[in-house]
Scaffold this motif. Structure first.
Motif, PDB file in Angstrom:
ATOM      1  N   GLN A 126       0.843  -1.198   0.000  1.00 45.88           N
ATOM      2  CA  GLN A 126       0.000   0.000   0.000  1.00 45.88           C
ATOM      3  C   GLN A 126       0.874   1.241   0.000  1.00 45.88           C
ATOM      4  O   GLN A 126       1.896   1.299   0.675  1.00 45.88           O
ATOM      5  CB  GLN A 126      -0.916   0.006   1.220  1.00 45.88           C
ATOM      6  CG  GLN A 126      -1.852   1.214   1.281  1.00 45.88           C
ATOM      7  CD  GLN A 126      -2.908   1.061   2.348  1.00 45.88           C
ATOM      8  OE1 GLN A 126      -3.825   0.259   2.225  1.00 45.88           O
ATOM      9  NE2 GLN A 126      -2.783   1.815   3.425  1.00 45.88           N
ATOM     10  N   ASP A 150      -7.409   8.442  -7.902  1.00 45.32           N
ATOM     11  CA  ASP A 150      -8.390   7.719  -8.707  1.00 45.32           C
ATOM     12  C   ASP A 150      -7.946   7.559 -10.160  1.00 45.32           C
ATOM     13  O   ASP A 150      -8.051   6.465 -10.737  1.00 45.32           O
ATOM     14  CB  ASP A 150      -9.746   8.430  -8.648  1.00 45.32           C
ATOM     15  CG  ASP A 150     -10.361   8.364  -7.253  1.00 45.32           C
ATOM     16  OD1 ASP A 150     -10.110   7.367  -6.550  1.00 45.32           O
ATOM     17  OD2 ASP A 150     -11.081   9.307  -6.883  1.00 45.32           O
ATOM     18  N   GLN A 208      -5.113   5.106 -10.351  1.00 49.45           N
ATOM     19  CA  GLN A 208      -5.572   3.716 -10.191  1.00 49.45           C
ATOM     20  C   GLN A 208      -6.072   3.158 -11.510  1.00 49.45           C
ATOM     21  O   GLN A 208      -5.748   2.026 -11.897  1.00 49.45           O
ATOM     22  CB  GLN A 208      -6.679   3.659  -9.128  1.00 49.45           C
ATOM     23  CG  GLN A 208      -7.219   2.255  -8.855  1.00 49.45           C
ATOM     24  CD  GLN A 208      -8.441   1.908  -9.678  1.00 49.45           C
ATOM     25  OE1 GLN A 208      -9.208   2.798 -10.062  1.00 49.45           O
ATOM     26  NE2 GLN A 208      -8.603   0.630  -9.984  1.00 49.45           N
ATOM     27  N   SER A 217      -6.294  -0.975  -6.350  1.00 50.43           N
ATOM     28  CA  SER A 217      -7.469  -0.368  -5.725  1.00 50.43           C
ATOM     29  C   SER A 217      -7.049   0.878  -4.964  1.00 50.43           C
ATOM     30  O   SER A 217      -5.857   1.129  -4.746  1.00 50.43           O
ATOM     31  CB  SER A 217      -8.157  -1.365  -4.778  1.00 50.43           C
ATOM     32  OG  SER A 217      -7.248  -1.818  -3.789  1.00 50.43           O
ATOM     33  N   THR A 218      -8.019   1.688  -4.584  1.00 55.02           N
ATOM     34  CA  THR A 218      -7.738   2.903  -3.817  1.00 55.02           C
ATOM     35  C   THR A 218      -8.588   2.930  -2.554  1.00 55.02           C
ATOM     36  O   THR A 218      -9.704   2.422  -2.528  1.00 55.02           O
ATOM     37  CB  THR A 218      -8.033   4.179  -4.629  1.00 55.02           C
ATOM     38  OG1 THR A 218      -9.414   4.172  -5.022  1.00 55.02           O
ATOM     39  CG2 THR A 218      -7.152   4.273  -5.849  1.00 55.02           C
ATOM     40  N   GLN A 219      -8.012   3.539  -1.526  1.00 60.95           N
ATOM     41  CA  GLN A 219      -8.739   3.759  -0.279  1.00 60.95           C
ATOM     42  C   GLN A 219      -8.089   4.933   0.434  1.00 60.95           C
ATOM     43  O   GLN A 219      -6.872   4.945   0.670  1.00 60.95           O
ATOM     44  CB  GLN A 219      -8.695   2.521   0.623  1.00 60.95           C
ATOM     45  CG  GLN A 219      -9.507   2.680   1.903  1.00 60.95           C
ATOM     46  CD  GLN A 219      -9.491   1.423   2.746  1.00 60.95           C
ATOM     47  OE1 GLN A 219      -8.836   0.445   2.410  1.00 60.95           O
ATOM     48  NE2 GLN A 219     -10.216   1.435   3.845  1.00 60.95           N
ATOM     49  N   ASP A 220      -8.888   5.948   0.740  1.00 62.38           N
ATOM     50  CA  ASP A 220      -8.392   7.145   1.427  1.00 62.38           C
ATOM     51  C   ASP A 220      -7.214   7.770   0.684  1.00 62.38           C
ATOM     52  O   ASP A 220      -6.206   8.162   1.292  1.00 62.38           O
ATOM     53  CB  ASP A 220      -7.979   6.806   2.872  1.00 62.38           C
ATOM     54  CG  ASP A 220      -9.139   6.260   3.693  1.00 62.38           C
ATOM     55  OD1 ASP A 220     -10.277   6.686   3.443  1.00 62.38           O
ATOM     56  OD2 ASP A 220      -8.889   5.399   4.560  1.00 62.38           O
ATOM     57  N   ASP A 221      -7.345   7.857  -0.651  1.00 58.99           N
ATOM     58  CA  ASP A 221      -6.314   8.459  -1.504  1.00 58.99           C
ATOM     59  C   ASP A 221      -4.990   7.693  -1.456  1.00 58.99           C
ATOM     60  O   ASP A 221      -3.924   8.260  -1.699  1.00 58.99           O
ATOM     61  CB  ASP A 221      -6.066   9.924  -1.134  1.00 58.99           C
ATOM     62  CG  ASP A 221      -7.259  10.804  -1.478  1.00 58.99           C
ATOM     63  OD1 ASP A 221      -7.950  10.512  -2.465  1.00 58.99           O
ATOM     64  OD2 ASP A 221      -7.513  11.788  -0.756  1.00 58.99           O
ATOM     65  N   LYS A 222      -5.055   6.407  -1.139  1.00 62.95           N
ATOM     66  CA  LYS A 222      -3.874   5.550  -1.157  1.00 62.95           C
ATOM     67  C   LYS A 222      -4.088   4.432  -2.169  1.00 62.95           C
ATOM     68  O   LYS A 222      -5.204   3.935  -2.327  1.00 62.95           O
ATOM     69  CB  LYS A 222      -3.607   4.946   0.229  1.00 62.95           C
ATOM     70  CG  LYS A 222      -3.311   5.970   1.310  1.00 62.95           C
ATOM     71  CD  LYS A 222      -3.139   5.287   2.658  1.00 62.95           C
ATOM     72  CE  LYS A 222      -2.892   6.298   3.764  1.00 62.95           C
ATOM     73  NZ  LYS A 222      -2.751   5.651   5.093  1.00 62.95           N
ATOM     74  N   LYS A 267      -3.408   0.544  -3.489  1.00 61.18           N
ATOM     75  CA  LYS A 267      -3.109  -0.777  -2.956  1.00 61.18           C
ATOM     76  C   LYS A 267      -2.922  -1.725  -4.133  1.00 61.18           C
ATOM     77  O   LYS A 267      -3.780  -1.813  -5.009  1.00 61.18           O
ATOM     78  CB  LYS A 267      -4.224  -1.275  -2.037  1.00 61.18           C
ATOM     79  CG  LYS A 267      -3.935  -2.627  -1.390  1.00 61.18           C
ATOM     80  CD  LYS A 267      -5.104  -3.108  -0.559  1.00 61.18           C
ATOM     81  CE  LYS A 267      -5.253  -2.283   0.694  1.00 61.18           C
ATOM     82  NZ  LYS A 267      -6.328  -2.817   1.571  1.00 61.18           N
TER      83      LYS A 267
END
Length: 460
Positions: A196, A234, A237, A262-267, A269
């Motif tokens: 991540q 986004d 990604q 994938s993305t989560q909280d602008d991070k 993975k």
């Protein structure tokens, strides 16, 4: 030699100042209790004192570490003891249910009790010590275990991943549905390679800084961003998923994609769905731009060990990972309990799924016979795994307690040594101070007689 009155006065003042300086030094020793006030007073003592203080500071930190480590491990051992007791009860119920004398109502009552015990075990797996979940690996801020309902039945997740994606499930679920579920969730297998990024800040890719490399199972491919494109998490990604799919295409029967972005909280993975390792390296583009550190590698089944320093070069792992104590894949404790629940409901078979890399790659679904008595062996293996974790923790706790005793002894020894090095001898200082005060008073008295007569005294 002619002695003038000026010379007498100068000598008297010099002697007074010398005695006053000696008196001041002794008064500082008496008031501070220290032999020296400045390093220049005695460089040897000052150097030795600094070294001892440095060691004592390290000992104090190590003592804090040992206390924290012991408290953590004792809490873990206590939690494992509760799980052990629960499994003993489950085994007792299983033996009773396997004797063939129970009615359907009796078996249902046993199932209900086992289901409640299963919930208790799950809650214990989410044990929290001082705000940290002790069985969660590095992710101590969130409860690791969760029971979720899926299209193929109840599954247990550990840190957002399926503890056992491949079963067991009811034999009433079709093979095709199970294969589809397995392929759709291959990015959620416990302990798969995954990395991540940090938070992605908006940036514009500019030539020549466009390329970096990504390796899957040792096979490296160059990934290029588009010159002049402005990226956020986004948009990055979407483009990376497209470029990685082209660089690592899926074969027949393999999950698509092989590496899921994938993305989560602008991070970002990167999750490997089929493979055992992934590594990212800088090229013309420094991968820090996209939130990663060059040379970072993630491998399958990598352990998440929380270590405490006990001494120079001496680290001890204090945690037990939840997927180790409960098992993962086919050996999961929750698999055993799921099969036991199905058997108590009257089912005589169950299904499991495994992924075969091939070629050709495919998900293989198998059907297995099920009876209550055959599960006693599985329960014994689960109990053995819990007991092993408890014994390892117990041995480590004993070692930490021995380390605590040693550090405590060292603290006393070196505190005494520091006192012998730094502290003044009060009796000696008091004697010298009294002597210096007497000498100073005598010097003042004698000097007063030397300085007092003047020419005017004789003219009178």
């Amino acid at each position: 030699m002619r002695v003038t009155s000026g010379m007498l006065v100068q000598n008297a003042i010099r002697n007074i100042n010398s005695n006053l300086s000696r008196l001041d030094t002794l008064q500082q020793k008496a008031s501070t209790g220290k032999q020296i006030q400045y390093a220049s007073d005695n460089p040897v003592i000052a150097t030795r004192s600094i070294k001892i203080k440095s060691y004592l500071s390290e000992v104090e930190q190590l003592q804090k570490n040992t206390e924290d480590a012991k408290s953590w491990m004792k809490f873990c051992e206590s939690s494992l003891g509760q799980i052990d007791d629960n499994l003993d009860r489950i085994r007792e119920l299983t033996v009773e249910a396997a004797n063939g004398t129970y009615s359907d109502d009796d078996l249902n009552a046993v199932k209900e009790e086992i289901t409640e015990i299963k919930k208790s075990i799950l809650e214990t797996g989410n044990s929290n010590y001082s705000g940290r979940y002790v069985f969660a690996g590095y992710n101590t801020g969130d409860a690791p275990f969760e029971s979720v309902s899926t299209a193929v039945g109840e599954k247990i997740m550990y840190n957002g991943k399926y503890l056992s994606l491949g079963g067991p499930i009811s034999s009433t679920v079709s093979d095709e549905d199970y294969k589809a579920f397995y392929l759709d969730n291959m990015d959620k297998i416990s302990r798969q390679p995954e990395m991540q990024s940090a938070v992605i800040n908006t940036f514009t890719a500019t030539a020549p800084a466009l390329d970096f490399s990504l390796s899957l199972d040792g096979v490296s491919q160059s990934i290029s961003l588009t010159d002049g494109t402005t990226y956020d998490a986004d948009t990055l990604q979407i483009e990376l998923q497209s470029k990685i799919n082209a660089a690592f295409p899926s074969g027949t029967g393999q999950p698509d994609p092989l590496i899921k972005v994938s993305t989560q909280d602008d991070k970002l993975k990167l999750t490997v769905q089929d493979g055992s390792s992934i590594q990212i390296d800088s090229g013309t583009l420094n991968v820090k731009t996209i939130g990663f550190t060059g040379g970072t590698e993630s491998i399958a089944n990598a352990k998440q060990e929380i270590e405490y320093k006990m001494g120079v070069g001496n680290l001890i792992t204090i945690n037990v990972e939840g997927n180790e104590m409960f098992g993962k894949g086919e050996e999961s404790l929750f698999n055993t309990l799921t099969k036991l629940e199905m058997a108590l409901e009257g089912e005589t078979s169950y299904k499991t799924a495994t992924y075969d890399e091939g070629p050709p790659a495919e998900v293989i679904v198998e059907t297995h016979e099920l009876d209550i008595s055959s599960l006693l062996g599985d329960l014994d293996l689960d109990l053995s795994r819990i007991l092993k974790s408890r014994s390892v923790l117990g041995a480590k706790t004993n070692y930490v307690e021995l380390t605590q005793n040693r550090l405590s002894s060292n603290n006393v020894t070196f505190t005494e040594l520091l006192s012998n090095t730094e502290d003044a001898d009060y009796a000696e200082v008091s004697m010298k101070l009294a002597s210096a005060e007497t000498v100073y008073s005598a010097a003042l008295s004698a000097s007063a007689k030397v300085i007092q007569p003047s020419l005017l005294d004789f003219l009178q």
